[in-house]
Design an enzyme around this catalytic site. Structure first.
Site, PDB file in Angstrom:
ATOM      1  N   PRO A 169       0.818  -1.217   0.000  1.00 41.77           N
ATOM      2  CA  PRO A 169       0.000   0.000   0.000  1.00 41.77           C
ATOM      3  C   PRO A 169       0.845   1.257   0.000  1.00 41.77           C
ATOM      4  O   PRO A 169       1.836   1.357   0.725  1.00 41.77           O
ATOM      5  CB  PRO A 169      -0.810  -0.129   1.297  1.00 41.77           C
ATOM      6  CG  PRO A 169      -0.940  -1.601   1.483  1.00 41.77           C
ATOM      7  CD  PRO A 169       0.373  -2.178   1.002  1.00 41.77           C
ATOM      8  N   CYS A 170       0.435   2.207  -0.835  1.00 42.00           N
ATOM      9  CA  CYS A 170       1.300   3.356  -1.107  1.00 42.00           C
ATOM     10  C   CYS A 170       0.875   4.618  -0.387  1.00 42.00           C
ATOM     11  O   CYS A 170       1.565   5.621  -0.464  1.00 42.00           O
ATOM     12  CB  CYS A 170       1.313   3.633  -2.616  1.00 42.00           C
ATOM     13  SG  CYS A 170      -0.301   4.140  -3.287  1.00 42.00           S
ATOM     14  N   GLN A 171      -0.233   4.609   0.350  1.00 46.68           N
ATOM     15  CA  GLN A 171      -0.724   5.868   0.896  1.00 46.68           C
ATOM     16  C   GLN A 171       0.263   6.525   1.852  1.00 46.68           C
ATOM     17  O   GLN A 171       0.283   7.724   2.019  1.00 46.68           O
ATOM     18  CB  GLN A 171      -2.069   5.660   1.603  1.00 46.68           C
ATOM     19  CG  GLN A 171      -3.207   5.358   0.655  1.00 46.68           C
ATOM     20  CD  GLN A 171      -3.373   3.871   0.415  1.00 46.68           C
ATOM     21  OE1 GLN A 171      -2.463   3.092   0.645  1.00 46.68           O
ATOM     22  NE2 GLN A 171      -4.536   3.484  -0.061  1.00 46.68           N
TER      23      GLN A 171
END
Length: 361
Positions: free
Chosen positions: A74-76
């Site tokens: 996940p890149c958030q």
């Protein structure tokens, strides 16, 4: 089975990266995936038919055997759109890539690919990854290459940049980047794919309100019901225009929040160009106030089907879930054509003597 290259997809989402590996026609076959979102996991299962663990990757006790591990933690935590997260949740997100490396240590694949936002490659976590690649007893066996790839350079009708890290065990080097297929650096300077190329043949006025079926294909060409004022705003914005054109053409329709902010992003309430790649398709592409998501000529935002095509998903790919869940899957996906280019590069470097489903190598 001799020509099969088994892939494991971690943080798999709907399966855009896995579908790209399939499109490469090099014998890649998904055998296991991990995805925490239920709707996305069901989409992956429907399209690939392999075992999918639906849940937190930390709860996976053992991974299946495979030759290639792919995936995007996940890149958030790295993305500019995630900067409003508190420090604790940001740290938890950023550490998920270590679960990816746990899988690498267990499976010991021939190759692995980590996909993320460009910011990841400027983070402390990425610096730690590079350190581990030079110091960890297993990871030292891998050569690697990395950088930011532009999806439009690989046939995706969209301007979308992703950070890609590719590692291969037992080779002297990993050439970088994968050879572009489109744009000024491609053979013959092949033109970029455009919005017109992929959505011009869809009806300007969608008829469906809900996800359904049109014959044998899933109908994602969904209409919305904008308020009369919203429709008037759309009409005031020309192809390639944005909220500043609205301010010039119909100042009476300008919301106070924009009236009081004369500067800012030019993509808000923006209209796409026919003959360019689209802007980056995000998870709320159906809301013009979130970006440049108005159709080039129709007075409406792009539909789910149009967004999926701009992400290079074929119409045969079936999504599971509600309209919002499907939109999230589309916006979060790795464009399959970008995945295909990565898959072909992995094959050239890691499996040069391996046959292909197409029998061409």
């Amino acid at each position: 089975m001799a020509n099969v290259i088994r892939t494991i997809d971690l943080f798999a989402g709907a399966g855009g990266l896995s579908h790209g590996f399939e499109l490469a026609g090099r014998g890649y076959e998904p055998v296991f995936a991990v995805e925490i979102d239920d709707a996305a996991a069901r989409t992956f299962k429907r399209n690939f038919g392999c075992e999918v663990y639906t849940g937190d990757i930390e709860m996976v006790e053992d991974f299946r055997e495979g030759e290639v591990i792919i995936g995007g933690p996940p890149c958030q935590g790295f993305s500019p759109l995630g900067r409003n997260r508190d420090d604790e949740s940001r740290a938890q997100l950023n550490e998920l890539w270590q679960q990816y490396l746990r899988a690498v240590h267990e499976v010991k694949p021939k190759a692995f690919v980590i996909e993320n936002v460009p910011e990841f490659q400027r983070s402390a976590q990425f610096a730690e990854l590079l350190h581990l690649m030079e110091s960890d007893p297993l990871l030292k066996e891998y050569s690697f290459g990395y950088g930011v790839l532009h999806a439009a350079d690989y046939g995706v009708p969209q301007s979308r940049r992703r950070g890609i890290f590719m590692a291969v065990r037992g080779v002297d080097e990993v050439p970088w980047p994968p050879p572009p297929t489109h744009g000024p650096e491609s053979p013959g300077e092949r033109p970029y794919a455009t919005v017109r190329d992929v959505i011009a043949n869809l009806p300007a006025k969608p008829k469906a309100d809900e996800i359904g079926w049109d014959g044998e294909r899933q109908d994602l060409h969904l209409r919305r019901n904008p308020r009369p004022m919203s429709l008037e705003r759309y009409k005031a914005i020309p192809e390639g225009g944005n909220r500043f054109d609205l301010a010039r053409n119909r100042p009476d329709l300008l919301p106070d929040c924009w009236r009081n902010k004369p500067t800012g992003t030019t993509d808000v309430m923006g209209r796409l160009w026919w003959d360019r790649p689209s802007v980056t398709i995000r998870t709320e592409f159906y809301k013009p106030e979130k970006g440049r998501y108005l159709h080039p000529v129709a007075d409406r935002p792009i539909t789910h089907r149009e967004a999926a095509r701009l992400q290079s998903f074929p119409d045969e790919f079936v999504f599971e879930g509600s309209k919002i869940e499907v939109a999230r899957q589309i916006g979060n996906a790795v464009p399959p054509l970008l995945g295909k280019a990565i898959a072909e590069h992995v094959h050239r470097v890691a499996f040069p003597d391996h046959g292909s489903k197409n029998g061409d190598e």
